[in-house]
Design a protein around this motif. Structure first.
Motif, short mmCIF file in Angstrom:
data_model
loop_
_atom_site.label_atom_id
_atom_site.label_comp_id
_atom_site.label_asym_id
_atom_site.label_seq_id
_atom_site.Cartn_x
_atom_site.Cartn_y
_atom_site.Cartn_z
N LEU A 1 0.83 -1.20 0.00
CA LEU A 1 0.00 0.00 0.00
C LEU A 1 0.86 1.26 0.00
CD1 LEU A 1 -3.07 1.00 0.41
CD2 LEU A 1 -2.36 1.38 2.77
N TYR A 2 1.92 1.27 0.80
CA TYR A 2 2.78 2.45 0.87
C TYR A 2 3.59 2.65 -0.40
CZ TYR A 2 1.75 4.48 5.34
OH TYR A 2 1.12 5.17 6.35
N GLN A 3 3.90 1.59 -1.10
CA GLN A 3 4.53 1.73 -2.40
C GLN A 3 3.57 2.40 -3.39
OE1 GLN A 3 5.86 -2.27 -3.32
NE2 GLN A 3 6.83 -2.41 -1.30
N GLU A 4 2.29 2.03 -3.29
CA GLU A 4 1.27 2.67 -4.13
C GLU A 4 1.07 4.13 -3.73
OE1 GLU A 4 -2.12 0.19 -3.53
OE2 GLU A 4 -1.30 -1.50 -4.69
N LYS A 5 1.09 4.42 -2.41
CA LYS A 5 0.98 5.81 -1.96
C LYS A 5 2.13 6.64 -2.50
CE LYS A 5 -0.26 6.61 2.41
NZ LYS A 5 -1.60 7.22 2.34
N ASP A 6 3.32 6.06 -2.52
CA ASP A 6 4.49 6.76 -3.04
C ASP A 6 4.31 7.08 -4.52
OD1 ASP A 6 6.70 7.47 -1.29
OD2 ASP A 6 8.02 6.62 -2.82
N ALA A 7 3.74 6.12 -5.26
CA ALA A 7 3.50 6.35 -6.69
C ALA A 7 2.46 7.45 -6.88
CB ALA A 7 3.02 5.05 -7.35
#
Length: 376
Positions: free
Chosen positions: A277-283
């Motif tokens: 999820l946090y990788q997606e938030k970063d994107a």
């Protein structure tokens, strides 16, 4: 500069706003203390009363954002998700990059009717902050020391106690554990590299224990997780002092809804889900920095008048006797009385400034500078 714009920059006006907030907060805390007798008799009535008392205090801060600074908040999501706001128990995951990120979250809570019943997993130090911590205590906020070995039983007990909460509840988690700074980010990414996790550009490595425990304890109560990614137009970095001075900001919030059934039951798999999820938030943040918008349909929920009316009511009740008292002091001509009154004003100014300091990034905790080097 218009009269209202001029007044927004004046220290005396800020002091009066602070006076109303502090004194009304003390009155509210005193009433909350009296409601404790209801707990053994009617727990749900106690909770409903304290939700409304908390609303009367927190809405004053929301008023500053919505009506004093006229900051605008835009949601990027879909109609189905907006249609569920305020109609279900949820866990909120919000990035922790800004001094007023909590205030932007609160304004959305207010517009969808859940401000008084909003919850947070808070650091224990805040319990001892006047007004804020005291009000949270009566709201059954879950406090933690951010040392999982010591926090586990307390957190689990606090979360399970909320299972029968009578009002729709938005439970906020700052999974990064502390507010973003460059130093904390550097240390955090060292830990990410040591664990073989992809680096994050705009977030700290999320701490998974609080999230997995909250999801596990609140299953059957919470219907979904709302992932909220916040940023401000024009690369602004707003502050509570800026809001107090009437500065207008434009906040954008990307909201994604994940039904709780989609989150794995297994603790390790749930932790992996959070990292993804946090990788997606970063994107999403990268897209925002490049294009200036988040994906999704835009919604601008209308501000409601209740926050302004609540503040005006408190100001009418509290400022009238204050002005009468001040006039009496100066009319007396007594140097002792005048100096005592001015000393009180100075102490009040210091107290308000300390409360504002709780939100300031440069005065934030050192948690995360070294703690990321320890295992969760």
């Amino acid at each position: 500069m218009g009269l209202l714009a001029f007044l927004k920059t004046q220290f005396v006006v800020h002091l009066l706003i602070g006076f109303v907030f502090v004194v009304s907060g003390l009155v509210i805390n005193a009433i909350q203390l009296c409601t404790l007798v209801l707990w053994p008799l009617n727990k749900q009535l106690y909770r409903r009363l304290n939700c409304r008392l908390a609303y009367s205090l927190w809405s004053q801060l929301v008023m500053l954002l919505e009506w004093w600074s006229c900051t605008e908040c835009t949601l990027f999501t879909d109609e189905a998700t907006v249609g569920r706001f305020g109609r279900e128990h949820v866990v909120i995951i919000l990035n922790h990059n800004f001094e007023i990120d909590f205030l932007c979250g609160w304004t959305m809570c207010e517009r969808f009717g859940v401000l008084g019943s909003s919850k947070v997993l808070a650091k224990r130090e805040l319990l001892y902050v006047p007004l804020i911590g005291w009000t949270w205590y009566f709201l059954e906020i879950v406090f933690c020391k951010r040392k999982w070995e010591e926090d586990r039983d307390t957190v689990v007990e606090g979360l399970k106690r909320l299972a029968d909460y009578p009002e729709y509840m938005w439970f906020l988690l700052y999974c990064e554990g502390t507010r973003f700074t460059e130093k904390k980010h550097r240390v955090s990414m060292e830990v990410a590299a040591s664990k073989g996790l992809p680096p994050l550009k705009y977030h700290l490595l999320p701490r998974t224990k609080g999230f997995t425990t909250a999801v596990q304890c609140l299953r059957g109560t919470v219907a979904a997780v709302y992932d909220v990614t916040l940023n401000f137009r024009g690369n602004k970095n707003p502050s509570l002092l800026g809001i107090l001075y009437g500065k207008k900001y434009e906040a954008d919030m990307c909201v994604r809804r994940f039904p709780l059934e989609e989150i794995p039951l297994d603790e390790k798999e749930a932790a992996q889900w959070l990292h993804k999820l946090y990788q997606e938030k970063d994107a999403l943040q990268e897209m925002y920095h490049q294009k200036g918008v988040f994906p999704g349909q835009q919604f601008k929920p209308a501000r409601r008048p209740w926050t302004l009316l609540n503040f005006l009511a408190w100001a009418t009740v509290l400022l009238s006797p204050l002005f009468s008292f001040a006039l009496g002091v100066f009319a007396s001509g007594s140097p002792l009385l005048i100096l005592t009154f001015l000393g009180f004003v100075g102490a009040a100014s210091f107290g308000v400034r300390r409360l504002i300091g709780v939100t300031e990034i440069e005065k934030g905790s050192s948690y995360g500078n070294q703690e990321f080097k320890k295992k969760e």
